[in-house]
Design a protein around this motif. Structure first.
Motif, PDB file in Angstrom:
ATOM      1  N   PHE A  79       5.994 -11.463  20.949  1.00 38.87           N
ATOM      2  CA  PHE A  79       6.054 -10.679  19.706  1.00 38.87           C
ATOM      3  C   PHE A  79       6.868 -11.408  18.648  1.00 38.87           C
ATOM      4  O   PHE A  79       6.476 -11.452  17.471  1.00 38.87           O
ATOM      5  N   ASN A  80       7.989 -11.978  19.060  1.00 38.02           N
ATOM      6  CA  ASN A  80       8.853 -12.669  18.095  1.00 38.02           C
ATOM      7  C   ASN A  80       8.155 -13.842  17.419  1.00 38.02           C
ATOM      8  O   ASN A  80       8.468 -14.184  16.273  1.00 38.02           O
ATOM      9  N   ASN A  81       7.209 -14.456  18.104  1.00 36.00           N
ATOM     10  CA  ASN A  81       6.512 -15.616  17.551  1.00 36.00           C
ATOM     11  C   ASN A  81       5.365 -15.235  16.617  1.00 36.00           C
ATOM     12  O   ASN A  81       4.762 -16.117  15.994  1.00 36.00           O
ATOM     13  N   LEU A  82       5.076 -13.940  16.507  1.00 38.17           N
ATOM     14  CA  LEU A  82       4.023 -13.494  15.599  1.00 38.17           C
ATOM     15  C   LEU A  82       4.514 -13.521  14.155  1.00 38.17           C
ATOM     16  O   LEU A  82       5.713 -13.334  13.888  1.00 38.17           O
ATOM     17  N   PRO A  83       3.616 -13.715  13.201  1.00 38.12           N
ATOM     18  CA  PRO A  83       4.016 -13.669  11.788  1.00 38.12           C
ATOM     19  C   PRO A  83       4.206 -12.236  11.314  1.00 38.12           C
ATOM     20  O   PRO A  83       3.982 -11.280  12.060  1.00 38.12           O
ATOM     21  N   ALA A  84       4.611 -12.102  10.076  1.00 42.24           N
ATOM     22  CA  ALA A  84       4.755 -10.775   9.474  1.00 42.24           C
ATOM     23  C   ALA A  84       3.426 -10.046   9.475  1.00 42.24           C
ATOM     24  O   ALA A  84       2.354 -10.656   9.544  1.00 42.24           O
ATOM     25  N   ASP A  85       3.492  -8.725   9.423  1.00 46.30           N
ATOM     26  CA  ASP A  85       2.306  -7.859   9.393  1.00 46.30           C
ATOM     27  C   ASP A  85       1.460  -8.036  10.649  1.00 46.30           C
ATOM     28  O   ASP A  85       0.222  -8.141  10.596  1.00 46.30           O
ATOM     29  N   SER A  86       2.142  -8.060  11.800  1.00 42.09           N
ATOM     30  CA  SER A  86       1.466  -8.194  13.082  1.00 42.09           C
ATOM     31  C   SER A  86       1.853  -7.047  14.000  1.00 42.09           C
ATOM     32  O   SER A  86       2.908  -6.430  13.839  1.00 42.09           O
ATOM     33  N   CYS A  87       0.988  -6.782  14.973  1.00 41.26           N
ATOM     34  CA  CYS A  87       1.249  -5.785  16.000  1.00 41.26           C
ATOM     35  C   CYS A  87       0.917  -6.374  17.366  1.00 41.26           C
ATOM     36  O   CYS A  87       0.064  -7.269  17.469  1.00 41.26           O
ATOM     37  N   GLN A  88       1.565  -5.863  18.393  1.00 39.63           N
ATOM     38  CA  GLN A  88       1.296  -6.309  19.757  1.00 39.63           C
ATOM     39  C   GLN A  88       1.503  -5.151  20.715  1.00 39.63           C
ATOM     40  O   GLN A  88       2.511  -4.440  20.626  1.00 39.63           O
ATOM     41  N   PRO A  89       0.580  -4.927  21.645  1.00 40.90           N
ATOM     42  CA  PRO A  89       0.799  -3.903  22.676  1.00 40.90           C
ATOM     43  C   PRO A  89       2.034  -4.254  23.498  1.00 40.90           C
ATOM     44  O   PRO A  89       2.253  -5.420  23.833  1.00 40.90           O
ATOM     45  N   MET A  90       2.825  -3.235  23.816  1.00 35.90           N
ATOM     46  CA  MET A  90       4.079  -3.467  24.528  1.00 35.90           C
ATOM     47  C   MET A  90       4.220  -2.499  25.704  1.00 35.90           C
ATOM     48  O   MET A  90       3.779  -1.357  25.635  1.00 35.90           O
TER      49      MET A  90
END
Length: 336
Positions: A79-90
């Protein structure tokens, strides 16, 4: 394996041999770049120590895979490596800790914040740090734009961000792991135990001889280990946060790894360590950090206002002075 907590909270303990018929079992090992230790009074319904160790290490392994900032394949690092305006299932535990972090951030007016990883890296304390040094003002201002819990959002089972923030669970993940282990032990009918992971711990019940678990709180020194106070604990998590094992000095000033998200800089006050007792090891973990960031006056007032059992150690020249509130004294005033 990287560490969820770079420096373990300095709580140590010793177990006295039992004199009754009950048996003390214990096991431990490496975890999250540090160690863990479980001690418990054997229950007739409990699994074998080997099987119990397997179950405990399964919990610790899951926490590491989900929350470690020291492994690139963890859920939070992806998740931390994603750019702004991103989502990830957690996984649900990650979302739970994000919510806890939001509560602590709001309670401290932003001083406590889970999104300080870019600042930790900038000052030299984070997993991607290059060197320990004081950043220039322009760089600090730029990095601070990527810090703030308000940039996180939970959408169903997804964690989302509207800025390139990076989450660091070091201040609460170990406490969460201890709570999970405590739930496991209690569910197996084990009601007398001391569970510890990377320095965070929870003690419940008694030792085989009927006496309480005794915890030694360390004096906040970086040159040797000295017991500052010994307390008896039954039914509470214990967490100590301090600024004395991970720091650097530059131009005659001391810079701690504990950062105030409001300023983007290390704390500079005279509060060296805070120990918190709480029914939840997770909350003890987070609150000890929160109070340390707030400092000797704001932190003390916050603990009093919210009836948090707290033990403060302050620097006074080359010595230390201690201060504990009534809630702390009441919770440790157990019969021997």
């Amino acid at each position: 394996m990287g560490s969820l907590r770079q420096i373990a909270a300095m709580c140590s303990f010793a177990v006295l041999a039992g004199c009754g018929g009950d048996t003390l079992e214990q096991f431990g090992g490496p975890t999250m770049g540090s160690t863990y230790s479980i001690q418990y009074v054997r229950s007739s319904t409990a699994p074998t120590p080997k099987e119990l160790q397997r179950q405990v290490e399964s919990i610790l392994g899951a926490v590491d895979r989900q929350m470690s900032t020291y492994r690139s394949d963890s859920d939070i690092e992806r998740f931390n490596n994603l750019p702004a305006d991103s989502c990830q299932p957690m996984p649900a535990p990650v979302l739970q800790l994000v919510r806890t972090g939001e509560q602590l951030s709001q309670a401290s007016a932003g001083a406590f914040d889970l999104t300080v990883e870019p600042l930790l890296n900038l000052w030299g304390f984070g997993p991607q740090a290059r060197q320990l040094s004081v950043p220039d003002a322009a760089t600090l201002a730029q990095v601070r734009q990527r810090v703030g819990h308000q940039h996180l959002r939970i959408d169903g089972e997804q964690l989302c961000k509207d800025a390139a923030v990076e989450v660091d669970f070091n201040s609460i993940a170990a406490g969460y792991a201890v709570d999970r282990i405590a739930e496991l032990l209690s569910g197996l009918g084990i009601h007398d135990y001391l569970a510890e992971a990377t320095g965070e711990l929870k003690a419940v019940g008694h030792k085989p001889d009927g006496s309480a678990w005794r915890i030694a709180l360390e004096e906040p020194r970086d040159d040797r280990q000295v017991a500052e106070k010994i307390i008896r604990v039954d039914g509470f998590g214990v967490s100590t946060s301090g600024d004395y094992r991970n720091y650097f000095q530059q131009d005659g000033r001391r810079y701690s790894h504990t950062l105030d998200a409001r300023t983007g800089a290390p704390i500079t006050h005279q509060l060296a360590s805070v120990t918190v007792l709480h029914p939840s090891a997770l909350m003890a973990d987070g609150l000890s950090t929160l109070l340390l960031i707030l400092g000797p006056e704001q932190g003390w007032n916050y603990a009093e206002q919210h009836q948090i059992a707290a033990f403060f150690v302050l620097r006074e020249g080359d010595a230390f002075v201690t201060r504990s509130n009534q809630a702390f004294e009441q919770m440790t005033a157990l019969k021997p």
